[in-house]
Design a protein around this motif. Structure first.
Motif, mmCIF file in Angstrom:
data_model
loop_
_atom_site.group_PDB
_atom_site.id
_atom_site.type_symbol
_atom_site.label_atom_id
_atom_site.label_comp_id
_atom_site.label_asym_id
_atom_site.label_seq_id
_atom_site.Cartn_x
_atom_site.Cartn_y
_atom_site.Cartn_z
ATOM 1 N N ASP A 71 -24.907 -44.250 6.407
ATOM 2 C CA ASP A 71 -23.832 -44.507 7.391
ATOM 3 C C ASP A 71 -22.879 -43.255 7.855
ATOM 4 O O ASP A 71 -22.704 -42.479 6.783
ATOM 5 C CB ASP A 71 -23.222 -45.745 6.845
ATOM 6 C CG ASP A 71 -23.931 -47.008 6.929
ATOM 7 O OD1 ASP A 71 -24.984 -47.011 7.560
ATOM 8 O OD2 ASP A 71 -23.661 -48.059 6.056
ATOM 9 N N SER A 72 -21.948 -43.328 8.613
ATOM 10 C CA SER A 72 -21.069 -42.578 9.029
ATOM 11 C C SER A 72 -19.933 -42.595 7.716
ATOM 12 O O SER A 72 -19.656 -43.585 7.418
ATOM 13 C CB SER A 72 -20.460 -42.620 10.249
ATOM 14 O OG SER A 72 -19.320 -41.907 10.285
ATOM 15 N N ILE A 73 -19.720 -41.339 7.366
ATOM 16 C CA ILE A 73 -18.712 -41.576 6.314
ATOM 17 C C ILE A 73 -17.143 -42.099 6.926
ATOM 18 O O ILE A 73 -16.558 -42.717 6.375
ATOM 19 C CB ILE A 73 -18.037 -40.029 5.608
ATOM 20 C CG1 ILE A 73 -17.494 -40.382 4.355
ATOM 21 C CG2 ILE A 73 -17.587 -39.241 6.542
ATOM 22 C CD1 ILE A 73 -18.152 -40.884 3.224
ATOM 23 N N MET A 74 -17.245 -41.922 8.250
ATOM 24 C CA MET A 74 -16.014 -42.578 9.018
ATOM 25 C C MET A 74 -16.077 -44.072 8.873
ATOM 26 O O MET A 74 -15.046 -44.687 8.664
ATOM 27 C CB MET A 74 -16.061 -41.934 10.298
ATOM 28 C CG MET A 74 -15.804 -40.589 10.615
ATOM 29 S SD MET A 74 -14.360 -39.912 9.837
ATOM 30 C CE MET A 74 -13.081 -40.555 11.058
ATOM 31 N N ALA A 75 -17.138 -44.499 9.131
ATOM 32 C CA ALA A 75 -17.482 -46.037 8.953
ATOM 33 C C ALA A 75 -17.159 -46.662 7.628
ATOM 34 O O ALA A 75 -16.457 -47.735 7.345
ATOM 35 C CB ALA A 75 -18.933 -46.540 9.456
ATOM 36 N N ILE A 76 -17.625 -45.663 6.454
ATOM 37 C CA ILE A 76 -17.458 -46.074 5.074
ATOM 38 C C ILE A 76 -16.004 -46.230 4.595
ATOM 39 O O ILE A 76 -15.767 -47.164 4.085
ATOM 40 C CB ILE A 76 -18.366 -45.210 4.221
ATOM 41 C CG1 ILE A 76 -19.833 -45.395 4.530
ATOM 42 C CG2 ILE A 76 -18.041 -45.532 2.784
ATOM 43 C CD1 ILE A 76 -20.744 -44.298 3.892
ATOM 44 N N LEU A 77 -15.262 -45.107 5.166
ATOM 45 C CA LEU A 77 -13.835 -45.086 4.727
ATOM 46 C C LEU A 77 -13.035 -45.782 5.817
ATOM 47 O O LEU A 77 -11.858 -45.392 5.672
ATOM 48 C CB LEU A 77 -13.450 -43.749 4.401
ATOM 49 C CG LEU A 77 -14.440 -43.002 3.336
ATOM 50 C CD1 LEU A 77 -14.188 -41.449 3.218
ATOM 51 C CD2 LEU A 77 -14.084 -43.750 1.882
#
Length: 177
Positions: A52-58
């Motif tokens: 997943d995109s790190i932006m979605a994770i965080l």
């Protein structure tokens, strides 16, 4: 100049090799320097949010950028091709850079990136109007979008390397004294 490009190429190759490596360990322990950005998404997978995109994770963890002027941020890990770097991978990258990979932000909007003992790249930085993003432009035409999260041991800069969110490096604020 040749040393800089050689070091940059070595770092990119090392990150690519680590992302493709056969390490299937699930060592998520946080020991010493925090080489993994903690994930609070509730996902119980061995590597939370892998792919997943790190932006979605965080997404819900981003905070306003702290005052950057006069600060140093040191490399503590990354998210490469959609996978969290392990502590061993982080240590390997650091060993290739003589254990020195850090951003320094000055009061005048200038930034320097130290890569190893003899490579320093200059650049500039600005903070977005909403205070949430640092735009970092290095003189070698590499650009980072720095977002910030807060962890128990202090702020972490998530330096995004591209617009996909699949590649980012983590830098921890160095606190003097």
């Amino acid at each position: 100049m040749k040393k800089f490009f050689a070091c940059l190429l070595a770092l990119v190759m090392a990150l690519s090799l680590m992302a493709c490596g056969g390490d299937t360990g699930t060592d998520d322990a946080n020991t010493g320097d925090d080489t993994q950005v903690e994930d609070n998404t509730g996902d119980d997978a061995a590597t939370p949010g892998e792919g997943d995109s790190i932006m979605a994770i965080l997404n819900d963890r981003f905070v306003a950028a702290p005052e950057l002027a006069g600060t140093t941020w040191t490399f503590i890990g990354g998210y490469v091709q959609g996978k969290q770097m392990t502590e061993d991978q982080t240590n390997e990258v650091l060993s290739q850079l003589d254990n020195e990979y850090a951003f320094y932000f000055d009061e005048n909007g200038a930034v320097s990136l130290t890569e190893g003992t003899d490579t320093v790249t200059a650049g500039t930085y600005t903070i977005s109007e909403d205070g949430m993003l640092a735009s970092i432009s290095m003189d070698n035409d590499i650009k980072y979008a720095g977002s910030f999260i807060e962890q128990d041991d202090g702020p972490v800069m998530v330096a995004l390397l591209d617009g996909t969110g699949m590649n980012a490096l983590y830098f921890h604020l160095v606190v003097e004294g």
